[in-house]
Design an enzyme around this catalytic site. Structure first.
Site, PDB file in Angstrom:
ATOM      1  N   ARG A   1       0.854  -1.178   0.000  1.00  0.00           N
ATOM      2  CA  ARG A   1       0.000   0.000   0.000  1.00  0.00           C
ATOM      3  C   ARG A   1       0.896   1.236   0.000  1.00  0.00           C
ATOM      4  O   ARG A   1       1.863   1.313   0.760  1.00  0.00           O
ATOM      5  CB  ARG A   1      -0.905   0.032   1.237  1.00  0.00           C
ATOM      6  CG  ARG A   1      -2.069  -0.952   1.222  1.00  0.00           C
ATOM      7  CD  ARG A   1      -3.129  -0.580   0.179  1.00  0.00           C
ATOM      8  NE  ARG A   1      -4.278  -1.478   0.183  1.00  0.00           N
ATOM      9  CZ  ARG A   1      -4.406  -2.559  -0.571  1.00  0.00           C
ATOM     10  NH1 ARG A   1      -3.455  -2.898  -1.403  1.00  0.00           N
ATOM     11  NH2 ARG A   1      -5.509  -3.297  -0.512  1.00  0.00           N
TER      12      ARG A   1
ATOM     13  N   HIS B   1      -1.163  -0.828  -9.784  1.00  0.00           N
ATOM     14  CA  HIS B   1      -1.788  -1.628  -8.714  1.00  0.00           C
ATOM     15  C   HIS B   1      -2.386  -2.927  -9.269  1.00  0.00           C
ATOM     16  O   HIS B   1      -3.615  -3.107  -9.266  1.00  0.00           O
ATOM     17  CB  HIS B   1      -2.854  -0.808  -7.969  1.00  0.00           C
ATOM     18  CG  HIS B   1      -3.221  -1.413  -6.647  1.00  0.00           C
ATOM     19  ND1 HIS B   1      -3.567  -0.659  -5.551  1.00  0.00           N
ATOM     20  CD2 HIS B   1      -3.288  -2.707  -6.227  1.00  0.00           C
ATOM     21  CE1 HIS B   1      -3.844  -1.467  -4.527  1.00  0.00           C
ATOM     22  NE2 HIS B   1      -3.674  -2.721  -4.935  1.00  0.00           N
TER      23      HIS B   1
HETATM   24  P1  NDP Z   1      -1.235 -10.521   6.048  1.00  0.00           P
HETATM   25  O1  NDP Z   1      -2.233  -9.831   6.879  1.00  0.00           O
HETATM   26  O2  NDP Z   1      -1.365 -11.996   5.825  1.00  0.00           O
HETATM   27  O3  NDP Z   1       0.234 -10.288   6.662  1.00  0.00           O
HETATM   28  C1  NDP Z   1       0.670  -9.055   7.091  1.00  0.00           C
HETATM   29  C2  NDP Z   1       2.113  -9.176   7.555  1.00  0.00           C
HETATM   30  O4  NDP Z   1       2.571  -7.883   7.970  1.00  0.00           O
HETATM   31  C3  NDP Z   1       2.254 -10.114   8.762  1.00  0.00           C
HETATM   32  O5  NDP Z   1       3.465 -10.809   8.696  1.00  0.00           O
HETATM   33  C4  NDP Z   1       2.288  -9.124   9.930  1.00  0.00           C
HETATM   34  O6  NDP Z   1       2.982  -9.571  11.066  1.00  0.00           O
HETATM   35  C5  NDP Z   1       3.033  -7.967   9.313  1.00  0.00           C
HETATM   36  N1  NDP Z   1       2.741  -6.718  10.037  1.00  0.00           N
HETATM   37  C6  NDP Z   1       1.553  -6.099  10.175  1.00  0.00           C
HETATM   38  N2  NDP Z   1       1.684  -4.992  10.945  1.00  0.00           N
HETATM   39  C7  NDP Z   1       2.993  -4.959  11.307  1.00  0.00           C
HETATM   40  C8  NDP Z   1       3.747  -4.074  12.113  1.00  0.00           C
HETATM   41  N3  NDP Z   1       3.193  -3.010  12.717  1.00  0.00           N
HETATM   42  N4  NDP Z   1       5.057  -4.325  12.287  1.00  0.00           N
HETATM   43  C9  NDP Z   1       5.633  -5.413  11.706  1.00  0.00           C
HETATM   44  N5  NDP Z   1       4.972  -6.296  10.915  1.00  0.00           N
HETATM   45  C10 NDP Z   1       3.658  -6.046  10.731  1.00  0.00           C
HETATM   46  O7  NDP Z   1      -1.183  -9.746   4.648  1.00  0.00           O
HETATM   47  P2  NDP Z   1      -0.878 -10.330   3.195  1.00  0.00           P
HETATM   48  O8  NDP Z   1       0.485 -10.900   3.186  1.00  0.00           O
HETATM   49  O9  NDP Z   1      -1.996 -11.171   2.739  1.00  0.00           O
HETATM   50  O10 NDP Z   1      -0.940  -8.987   2.322  1.00  0.00           O
HETATM   51  C11 NDP Z   1      -0.092  -7.897   2.564  1.00  0.00           C
HETATM   52  C12 NDP Z   1      -0.655  -6.667   1.894  1.00  0.00           C
HETATM   53  O11 NDP Z   1      -0.484  -6.729   0.478  1.00  0.00           O
HETATM   54  C13 NDP Z   1      -2.170  -6.489   2.033  1.00  0.00           C
HETATM   55  O12 NDP Z   1      -2.499  -5.942   3.282  1.00  0.00           O
HETATM   56  C14 NDP Z   1      -2.492  -5.547   0.895  1.00  0.00           C
HETATM   57  O13 NDP Z   1      -2.456  -4.224   1.339  1.00  0.00           O
HETATM   58  C15 NDP Z   1      -1.369  -5.776  -0.101  1.00  0.00           C
HETATM   59  N6  NDP Z   1      -1.857  -6.293  -1.385  1.00  0.00           N
HETATM   60  C16 NDP Z   1      -1.476  -5.664  -2.543  1.00  0.00           C
HETATM   61  C17 NDP Z   1      -1.893  -6.139  -3.763  1.00  0.00           C
HETATM   62  C18 NDP Z   1      -1.443  -5.521  -5.033  1.00  0.00           C
HETATM   63  O14 NDP Z   1      -1.938  -5.889  -6.089  1.00  0.00           O
HETATM   64  N7  NDP Z   1      -0.515  -4.596  -5.019  1.00  0.00           N
HETATM   65  C19 NDP Z   1      -2.777  -7.318  -3.868  1.00  0.00           C
HETATM   66  C20 NDP Z   1      -3.085  -7.921  -2.601  1.00  0.00           C
HETATM   67  C21 NDP Z   1      -2.643  -7.411  -1.411  1.00  0.00           C
HETATM   68  P3  NDP Z   1       2.454 -10.855  11.889  1.00  0.00           P
HETATM   69  O15 NDP Z   1       2.747 -12.040  10.977  1.00  0.00           O
HETATM   70  O16 NDP Z   1       3.288 -10.868  13.089  1.00  0.00           O
HETATM   71  O17 NDP Z   1       0.979 -10.643  12.115  1.00  0.00           O
END
Ligand code: NDP
Length: 319
Positions: free
Chosen positions: A234, A282
């Site tokens: 994002r 995107h």
């Molecule tokens: P998940 O919710 O499965 O994973 C998020 C990861 O980020 C987890 O490892 C989490 O840690 C970590 N995280 C969240 N907050 C923090 C923080 N404050 N500090 C450190 N680590 C943090 O998300 P996805 O992997 O499924 O997707 C990631 C993002 O990709 C989505 O939220 C979306 O915005 C984006 N996206 C973009 C697309 C595109 O076409 N460009 C398509 C689809 C998604 P923990 O494991 O410890 O919870």
């Protein structure tokens, strides 16, 4: 079970093909009554009391209030920042799409971006435009440190794909993670050291209160001089003005950006004209009806059986 006792599903998205989704959902849940909401108004045909499930992408404000018997909201995508920021969410479980095919599509895009930078392709594209034979001795993948910020569904799949191609992969998350071949760390305290060792940084964090502008000027300055930068998560996770400044100074040498603070990227954005930036609109990964419907079907079954749903989103945490 009849369609009536099962309850109906309402679909709202201005971006996705409702006909394709309806067919995929009905193939996964035979007899499911799928009702397509009008994109302009959010209006839905039939008795709104029948609606038990809502599969939505950015529905209009007040949309959920039409359905008194809603039991599940499914975000039509992996990123839930737009949904959880709303003040009109019903008090029912919220899930998001989780689909191995979507993760694979993202991992292949990330692999493409990393390889492009690792093999200096942008340098050769520029040299070709100038008619210049410009040899740069390649580095092996094992010499290149790739830092993946966020090790969730998408981040961990991408990290493992990069390991498979021999990169020196590191990953950062909120809680501890174990991923074969990936040097993992977690928490705010580990971030400066993590950034200092990322020759190529891949941003795969959800947008939350904690991650908004996480990569500000100070943190971007921690990257090794000339680092490459990839954001497929994002836009607002990064301070875009600070990123542009770092790309202009050469502190960051190249970027591939799929997401932006404002989308579509405004015509006046300097990013459009930057030689060291690749802009993509995107599309790193998309919701795929045929495969994502299997997970939606499983959650519908769980709601019917009174079981806990999978891939539940925590609106307070923001992801
Ligand atoms: P998940 O919710 O499965 O994973 C998020 C990861 O980020 C987890 O490892 C989490 O840690 C970590 N995280 C969240 N907050 C923090 C923080 N404050 N500090 C450190 N680590 C943090 O998300 P996805 O992997 O499924 O997707 C990631 C993002 O990709 C989505 O939220 C979306 O915005 C984006 N996206 C973009 C697309 C595109 O076409 N460009 C398509 C689809 C998604 P923990 O494991 O410890 O919870």
């Amino acid at each position: 079970m009849t369609a009536t006792s099962r309850g109906a599903l309402v679909f709202y998205s201005a971006f996705d093909d409702p006909v394709e989704w309806k067919a995929a959902l009905q193939a996964a849940v035979p007899g499911l009554d799928v009702r397509i909401a009008d994109v302009a108004t959010g209006a839905v045909d039939g008795d709104s009391a029948d609606v038990r499930y809502a599969l939505v992408w950015k529905p209009p404000q007040g949309f959920f209030a039409r359905f008194p018997n809603l039991g599940l909201v499914i975000n039509l995508g992996a990123g839930v920042d737009a949904l959880v920021a709303r003040d009109d969410l019903p008090d029912v479980p919220i899930t998001r799409l989780s689909d191995p095919n979507m993760s694979q599509m993202m991992a292949s895009f990330v692999l493409f971006c990393v390889l492009r930078h690792a093999r200096e392709i942008p340098t050769f594209e520029r040299a070709q435009r100038e008619g210049r034979w410009h040899y740069v001795h390649p580095r092996t993948a094992g010499e290149i440190r790739v830092g993946v910020l966020g090790l969730g569904e998408l981040g961990s799949t991408a990290a493992l794909e990069l390991v498979r191609h021999g990169f020196d992969v590191r990953g950062w998350s909120r809680s501890p993670k174990q991923l074969e071949g990936v040097k993992t760390c977690h928490g705010a305290g580990a971030l400066p050291g993590f950034l200092a060792e990322a020759d190529i940084l891949v941003v795969m964090l959800p947008l939350t209160g904690e991650t908004r502008h996480l990569l500000d000027a100070g943190r971007l300055a921690l990257l090794p001089k000339g680092a490459k930068f990839i954001n497929v998560a994002r836009g607002p996770v990064v301070d875009e003005a600070a990123l542009i400044a770092a790309l202009r100074s050469g502190a960051i040498s190249e970027a591939t950006l799929d997401v932006f603070e404002v989308e579509p990227l405004p015509a006046e954005s300097p990013l459009w004209g930057m030689e060291n930036v690749l802009v993509t609109p995107h599309l790193a990964s998309i919701a795929i009806p045929a495969s994502a419907s299997a997970q939606i079907a499983e959650n519908i079954r769980r709601v019917e059986a009174g079981e806990e749903v999978q891939n539940r989103v925590d609106p307070a945490r923001g992801y």
